[in-house]
Structure formats: structure tokens, C-alpha cells
Design a protein around this motif. Sequence first.
Motif, PDB file in Angstrom:
ATOM      1  N   TYR A  68       0.847  -1.202   0.000  1.00 36.35           N
ATOM      2  CA  TYR A  68       0.000   0.000   0.000  1.00 36.35           C
ATOM      3  C   TYR A  68       0.881   1.251   0.000  1.00 36.35           C
ATOM      4  N   LYS A  69       1.878   1.267   0.859  1.00 32.75           N
ATOM      5  CA  LYS A  69       2.760   2.435   0.948  1.00 32.75           C
ATOM      6  C   LYS A  69       3.481   2.679  -0.373  1.00 32.75           C
ATOM      7  N   GLU A  70       3.902   1.606  -1.014  1.00 28.16           N
ATOM      8  CA  GLU A  70       4.631   1.742  -2.279  1.00 28.16           C
ATOM      9  C   GLU A  70       3.723   2.294  -3.380  1.00 28.16           C
ATOM     10  N   LEU A  71       2.485   1.807  -3.448  1.00 29.74           N
ATOM     11  CA  LEU A  71       1.556   2.289  -4.459  1.00 29.74           C
ATOM     12  C   LEU A  71       1.166   3.745  -4.199  1.00 29.74           C
ATOM     13  N   ALA A  72       0.949   4.084  -2.928  1.00 28.11           N
ATOM     14  CA  ALA A  72       0.604   5.462  -2.576  1.00 28.11           C
ATOM     15  C   ALA A  72       1.747   6.417  -2.923  1.00 28.11           C
ATOM     16  N   LEU A  73       2.968   5.973  -2.689  1.00 28.62           N
ATOM     17  CA  LEU A  73       4.129   6.795  -3.024  1.00 28.62           C
ATOM     18  C   LEU A  73       4.253   6.958  -4.532  1.00 28.62           C
ATOM     19  N   ALA A  74       3.923   5.906  -5.273  1.00 25.44           N
ATOM     20  CA  ALA A  74       3.979   5.983  -6.735  1.00 25.44           C
ATOM     21  C   ALA A  74       2.983   7.012  -7.257  1.00 25.44           C
ATOM     22  N   VAL A  75       1.786   7.053  -6.658  1.00 25.51           N
ATOM     23  CA  VAL A  75       0.795   8.059  -7.054  1.00 25.51           C
ATOM     24  C   VAL A  75       1.329   9.464  -6.785  1.00 25.51           C
ATOM     25  N   ASP A  76       1.899   9.651  -5.608  1.00 22.83           N
ATOM     26  CA  ASP A  76       2.443  10.961  -5.244  1.00 22.83           C
ATOM     27  C   ASP A  76       3.547  11.377  -6.211  1.00 22.83           C
ATOM     28  N   HIS A  77       4.445  10.465  -6.531  1.00 21.19           N
ATOM     29  CA  HIS A  77       5.547  10.780  -7.450  1.00 21.19           C
ATOM     30  C   HIS A  77       5.025  11.056  -8.856  1.00 21.19           C
ATOM     31  N   LEU A  78       3.977  10.345  -9.251  1.00 20.12           N
ATOM     32  CA  LEU A  78       3.393  10.564 -10.575  1.00 20.12           C
ATOM     33  C   LEU A  78       2.740  11.941 -10.647  1.00 20.12           C
ATOM     34  N   GLN A  79       2.020  12.308  -9.601  1.00 19.26           N
ATOM     35  CA  GLN A  79       1.303  13.590  -9.596  1.00 19.26           C
ATOM     36  C   GLN A  79       2.241  14.780  -9.490  1.00 19.26           C
ATOM     37  N   THR A  80       3.415  14.566  -8.942  1.00 17.13           N
ATOM     38  CA  THR A  80       4.385  15.654  -8.787  1.00 17.13           C
ATOM     39  C   THR A  80       5.488  15.589  -9.836  1.00 17.13           C
ATOM     40  N   ASP A  81       5.258  14.785 -10.880  1.00 18.47           N
ATOM     41  CA  ASP A  81       6.187  14.689 -12.022  1.00 18.47           C
ATOM     42  C   ASP A  81       7.593  14.244 -11.624  1.00 18.47           C
ATOM     43  N   GLN A  82       7.678  13.422 -10.582  1.00 24.74           N
ATOM     44  CA  GLN A  82       8.981  12.880 -10.196  1.00 24.74           C
ATOM     45  C   GLN A  82       9.319  11.611 -10.966  1.00 24.74           C
ATOM     46  N   VAL A  83       8.312  11.006 -11.560  1.00 31.16           N
ATOM     47  CA  VAL A  83       8.524   9.794 -12.360  1.00 31.16           C
ATOM     48  C   VAL A  83       7.685   9.889 -13.623  1.00 31.16           C
ATOM     49  N   LYS A  84       8.035   9.095 -14.616  1.00 31.05           N
ATOM     50  CA  LYS A  84       7.251   9.006 -15.840  1.00 31.05           C
ATOM     51  C   LYS A  84       6.200   7.908 -15.680  1.00 31.05           C
ATOM     52  N   TRP A  85       5.179   7.992 -16.499  1.00 29.71           N
ATOM     53  CA  TRP A  85       4.121   6.984 -16.454  1.00 29.71           C
ATOM     54  C   TRP A  85       4.682   5.590 -16.696  1.00 29.71           C
ATOM     55  N   SER A  86       5.681   5.519 -17.594  1.00 30.16           N
ATOM     56  CA  SER A  86       6.266   4.214 -17.935  1.00 30.16           C
ATOM     57  C   SER A  86       7.017   3.615 -16.749  1.00 30.16           C
ATOM     58  N   ASP A  87       7.592   4.478 -15.889  1.00 27.18           N
ATOM     59  CA  ASP A  87       8.269   3.976 -14.682  1.00 27.18           C
ATOM     60  C   ASP A  87       7.256   3.335 -13.738  1.00 27.18           C
ATOM     61  N   VAL A  88       6.098   3.971 -13.627  1.00 24.42           N
ATOM     62  CA  VAL A  88       5.056   3.427 -12.748  1.00 24.42           C
ATOM     63  C   VAL A  88       4.511   2.128 -13.328  1.00 24.42           C
ATOM     64  N   GLN A  89       4.365   2.078 -14.636  1.00 23.81           N
ATOM     65  CA  GLN A  89       3.908   0.835 -15.255  1.00 23.81           C
ATOM     66  C   GLN A  89       4.921  -0.288 -15.015  1.00 23.81           C
ATOM     67  N   ASP A  90       6.197   0.048 -15.080  1.00 26.06           N
ATOM     68  CA  ASP A  90       7.237  -0.947 -14.777  1.00 26.06           C
ATOM     69  C   ASP A  90       7.114  -1.428 -13.330  1.00 26.06           C
ATOM     70  N   LEU A  91       6.822  -0.498 -12.422  1.00 26.53           N
ATOM     71  CA  LEU A  91       6.634  -0.866 -11.014  1.00 26.53           C
ATOM     72  C   LEU A  91       5.462  -1.832 -10.877  1.00 26.53           C
ATOM     73  N   ILE A  92       4.369  -1.532 -11.551  1.00 27.02           N
ATOM     74  CA  ILE A  92       3.190  -2.409 -11.492  1.00 27.02           C
ATOM     75  C   ILE A  92       3.550  -3.800 -12.005  1.00 27.02           C
ATOM     76  N   HIS A  93       4.313  -3.857 -13.105  1.00 27.74           N
ATOM     77  CA  HIS A  93       4.745  -5.159 -13.633  1.00 27.74           C
ATOM     78  C   HIS A  93       5.579  -5.920 -12.608  1.00 27.74           C
ATOM     79  N   SER A  94       6.478  -5.189 -11.946  1.00 31.24           N
ATOM     80  CA  SER A  94       7.387  -5.843 -10.998  1.00 31.24           C
ATOM     81  C   SER A  94       6.658  -6.328  -9.745  1.00 31.24           C
ATOM     82  N   ARG A  95       5.494  -5.780  -9.469  1.00 27.61           N
ATOM     83  CA  ARG A  95       4.709  -6.176  -8.290  1.00 27.61           C
ATOM     84  C   ARG A  95       3.498  -7.039  -8.680  1.00 27.61           C
TER      85      ARG A  95
END
Length: 199
Positions: A68-95
Motif C-alpha cells: 500500500y505504501k509503495e503504491l501510494a508513493l507511486a501516485v504521489d511521485h506521478l502527480q508531482t512529475d517525479q517519475v514518468k508513467w512508464s516507470d510506474v507501469q514498470d513498477l506495477i509489472h514488478s509487483r
Amino acid sequence: LDGDGWVEDLDGDGRADAEYGEADWEAETARWHNETLNGFFEHFDRHMNDPNETVRIAQALEPTDPLYKELALAVDHLQTDQVKWSDVQDLIHSRKGALRDAKMPEYVDADTPEDDEFTYAQYWHVQSYLEDCLGPTRLKAVLPKIEELRRMARTGEKSAVSVVAELEDLASDNSIPHYWLHHSADDYYYSHIQDRIDD
């Protein structure tokens, strides 16, 4: 005509309204908030009576769960432009395994963007998936508060204006869906059912 050149017809009867005084505007505001409150609880009750949704709440991740913490952090990083959408998709694949074990919805990859400058749809896609995973946990945490607000509205301990303000606070931190406050329950409930039929 009023100051902006438009005829006021707030009651929708097809005829120009008489001049509105302060008491009239207060009554209109109260009516709007009452309608908003009734619409919210239509959404809420349909959600809580849908076995597909209640099982998700029962199986929701705990806020302390590392996933939960990891997914919530990913949302925060996505909304603040700290990561690209493709990085988050890679995270989803890895989990994928952890998400499956947590009984999360299966993720479907975002469409490849035709232009790297226009990736709004991809950002929205991955964020929507993460919010879908996080939503049951957030809602579960505020269920007692929502029922308390319902009770206070019914008994008159709080006005509709006050209750709507507190619900808007819950929506602002994504504890409840924003559209529950601003759209007809029928519009979303039946379109959701139709989407399932179409699929």
C-alpha cells in the motif's frame, strides 16, 4: 435581464424569476446542498450494497502494508512529475505477484503513445489503476465518519452545508470518489453496469 444580460430562471419553470433577495439565495444554497447530500448517499449506499465492492473493502490492504505504501508513493511521485508513467507501469509489472496475492484487479498495459510529448492518457491510465487499488483502503478508513455524518445530518446536529463541506474534505484527499458529490448516482451506476455488459 440581470447584470450579465441573462434571464434568471433558477427554478427551471421557463419563466423569468422575480428579483432574488438574500433569503431566496440562502434557500437556493440549502436546496443545492441537500440535493448534493442525497446524491452522495445514493452513490455510497449503492457502492456498499454491491457485493463486488464490499468484498474489495473486506480484502483491502492495511495502510501499514508495504505494498500500500509503495503504491501510494507511486501516485504521489506521478502527480508531482517525479517519475514518468512508464516507470510506474514498470513498477506495477514488478509487483504483479504481490498485486495478485492481494486480490487487486489485473493490470492492462497502457496504449503506447503516438507522440512522447502527449502522454496524458498514459499517465491517467496508470494513475487510475493505482487509485483503484488504493481506494478500498481509503474508503474503509472513513466508513465510521461517513455514517456519523449521515446520522448528524438526519438529526439536524449538522446542516447539509456543514456535512457537504466535510465530505468535500474527504474527497480532496481521495478518501471518497469526487464524483459521488457532483454527479447523479444513476449516471455512474448504470453506465458502470453497461460497461460490464459491453465487455
